[in-house]
Design an enzyme around this catalytic site. Sequence first.
Site, short mmCIF file in Angstrom:
data_model
loop_
_atom_site.label_atom_id
_atom_site.label_comp_id
_atom_site.label_asym_id
_atom_site.label_seq_id
_atom_site.Cartn_x
_atom_site.Cartn_y
_atom_site.Cartn_z
N LYS A 20 0.74 -1.45 -0.13
CA LYS A 20 0.00 -0.06 0.24
C LYS A 20 1.06 1.23 -0.10
CE LYS A 20 -3.84 1.87 2.82
NZ LYS A 20 -4.58 1.74 4.20
N SER B 249 -9.55 1.84 3.53
CA SER B 249 -8.49 2.81 2.58
C SER B 249 -7.61 1.81 1.91
CB SER B 249 -7.74 3.79 3.34
OG SER B 249 -6.94 3.27 4.35
N SER C 84 -9.49 -0.54 7.51
CA SER C 84 -9.17 0.07 6.27
C SER C 84 -8.69 -1.46 5.43
CB SER C 84 -8.06 0.87 6.10
OG SER C 84 -8.81 2.13 6.59
#
Lengths: 93, 487, 480
Positions: free
Chosen positions: B77, B152, B176
Amino acid sequence: MKINAEVFEYASKLAKLKFSQADAAKEMENLKDIAVFVEGLKEIPDTLPEQTERREPGAKLREDVSGVPFERETLMENSSDNDGELFIVPQTI
Amino acid sequence: MFDITAVKIGEKIKKGELSAVDVTVATIDRINALSGHYNEFITLDVQGAVAQAERVQKGIERGEFLSALAGVPFVVKDNICVKGMKMTCASKMLENFVSPYDATVITRLRKAGAIILGKTNMDEFAMGSTGENSYFGATLNPYDERRVAGGSSSGSAVAAALREGFYSLGTDTGGSIRQPCAYCGVTGIKTTYGVVSRYGLVAHASSLEQIGPMAVDAETCAAVLDLICGKDKFDSTTVDYNVEYLNSISNDIKGLKIGVLSESFSDKTDKTLGDNVLKVCDTLKYFGAQAEMFSMPITQYTLPAYYVISSAEASSNLARYDGVRYGLRSNFCNNIEELYVNSRSEGFGDEVKRRILLGTLVLSAGYYDDYYKLALRARETVKKAFEKAFEKYDVILSPTTPKVAPKINSIIKPIDMYFGDAYTVAVNLAGLPAVSFPCGFSDGLPTGAQLIGPAFSDAKLLNIVHQYQQITDYHKKTPECKKEGQV
Amino acid sequence: MKWETVIGLEVHVELSTETKMFCSCPAIFGAEPNTLCCPVCMGMPGALPTINAKAVEYAAMAGLALNCAVSPYSRFDRKNYFYPDLPKAYQISQLYHPLCTNGFIEIDVNGNKKKIRIKEIHMEEDAGKLFHSDSGETKIDFNRCGIPLIEIVSEADLSDEEEVTAYLEKLKLTLEYLGVSTCRMQEGALRADINLSVKKKDETELGVRTEMKNMNSFREIRRAVKSESERQISVLENGGVIVQETRRWDEEKGVSVSMRNKENVHDYRYFPEPDLPPIVLESEWIDLVKNKIPALAHERVLKYVELFGVSHADAKIITSQRALADFFENVCTRCENVKMASNLIVTEVVRLLKDDGIQASDMKLSAEKFAQIINLADRGDINVGTAKKIIAVAFSQNIDVPDYIKSNSLEQINDELVILPVAKDVVESNPKSLSDYMSGKKKAYGFLVGQIMEQFGFKANPTKVNECLMKILDEKSGGN
């Protein structure tokens, strides 16, 4: 938490953010919704003393032995303005 | 190759049946074929990945890399530092920022011979629950590109679902990792707070977040945890806790007591989704587990506490983005004040600014006691409530989300987006571990179930899911891809 | 005088640890800019702080030596504000649970003893350094950023510049002796914020106070306290009001200047630092630290009096600065004539330090060189007067002592055969002095000695000069 123009401006100033008038109006509405939502905190029953008053295990402290600092060039790689030695910003009071 | 999971790939590479280079090149080909159609990638480092693979392959042949995942490529990420690689946090503020150091988890994975392919898209600075808050555009759901991938860790979830890399690293501040896993039909875990180092994770809410794996199955997650967990001298919030995860997932779960959270099966929850989650109990009963409904009223109040604490910490953590030493610097600055205000206003997206404002307010004089301090107390109450529940039950089951992935642009008000986190934030507040795993479909869209355990029961949770995944195949399903190239 | 001044001080002291407060970068002064930094002290994305164990030890030691209670439980908090020398846009400090509380320093001003209470001592990190150029730019060096600081906060117990000076001197002395800081004010290792207000003597309520920050010179602190006190009294007497603000001390003009910063009242939004667990100290650990406290000034006074035979008064002067005491002890290992050494330190070195307005810790004259000069005088190669001159030169210049003596012909003249004729000459050229001496005026003797010494450029051996002069005078008195 009352959200009005004054409060909004105060928070913006502290956070170093600016908004166009249109955006400010929109965000104020959003913040008002969130403020109402956040009031829900007061509905929580039986609140205990805050976490920090509990005696959790203490921090493990770091030994005072020098490591190798980073290369100046590496640290300055991402900067917008520098003279190779120092970082530069416009005049600060 | 892409029906095989990470651990087995790792085995084949060790045995010499596959080479790390072949696996990496094949994965890159697959990614290129899908051409980032779902906007899941921000950076792809093809050359670097192949170079890593070559080096690791040689090392494996010399017997140097002994870990289970040596030679296996993965994605990261874009809020986790990878040295020499761009790290944008999906923000204009860091659009061109190159990280000068590796996060501890990356250092450990590199040492284990893992291959980094690139950085995935996300909600800006990890603030968001849909994947729409990215400077680089929304990430689409691979099961239905009119829908969001979740947030997210949107890109990481999509990559895991599409087998673009054999696992992804995501981060979880209020759900997330778990929520996008649920929306995209993959498995992910947020560990007990302090189990994984946060050094090198761009801070959103320091006291709530953890880095964690997202992958096809619990086995892969366990293998990753074996490599990234453990005390880190660079992160004072890590704990001295060591367990062999991969070796712990095949235990017997007979007698497991499951508490099913009744509040999560309200009228706000999709019917099919709810039913799918309840069916998990039936499946687990096969292993000798028992399940019963119970109520934990506190979960209804956790959202405000979460938003106050996370935005307060975020407002402070994001103050360093001021254009002085790195990051976007506005072209319009005649003095330092203008530099600050203009750079930050230009660099941050709307949701980020909103959270910063909220956080600034709840910490300011006059509001601190009524909101922040109160939120800290609420947090203690949540912890105590979980402790009480775990006196009776070994684990708690709930749907990960109340609904399946929503349509893009369907959530207008920020406040409506926050409600999507209802079942996940309590876990972060309490610092407990939780796993999300696929448990079926609803109209072709994945549904996810969440298991929460007491502190340091991470291995046990993965154990349960692993057993579940031995006799179900929801986790094996892949989306039908919408671009040229086969899945 | 119907007014009285009320002063509180916040003194920031840099701790002399190897590494910075929250990262392992070397804590060194004077390096090339931005070469002692890392992602942590530069506030880069993803970086996290770690607590320096030595800094905690030094802070606790300082607290114990200043009679504070060391808290077994203390914590860090974030102080949030924007400034270019603050990379994280927050300073990690301690607000809610400081490390030390409730101490005091006893001061003695002209025989009046007073107890100045210390409210607390807390730990924090220093900020970077800004350089403002004329071209409208500000340049930043982050080497200093993250260096461990303790902030010593006094109660508003001080009343004038004498007390302020006494307090700071005692504070500095204690910290120097502990070895927790160099206290080099010129390097910024010790800085004081002065909070000052005035009120009428019979009033109980305190007046509005102003603040002058980052003062690092004793002389300027004294001037600032005096000036600001007078200014406030003058304003109030003329019916004006004092504005609560930070003022800048203008050295040249000798006045404090309003900084016109609208944002003088900051909202720092303090909250507990989530990246750091609390500091939990066992009582055994605190005891260990207490036992580590080295001999403080008053103990050394006793040592010098008893071991070295130095007078009590001289010992007090020597121990008035730790660097001076260390200097003295070092010199004593290198020369025999401890009495001469202590004497010349107390008279010459102290005077030279005062004239230059510097602290002994900033002195360039080394113990070796000083001892060398003492030894030469002790041996008779130079006389004491010459020794004093050389000390003064060596204080500011890097000279090679033997070379200097040689090239300036400063060798002591010891030969009687050389001195005697000159003595005779001087006596014969000063008949009045001779007759004065004969009639019992002792002063005349001193005059004659002085004249002879002058003939030799003050390089003659005083003992020999006395002997020769006495010989001549005896001859003259005996003769006539």
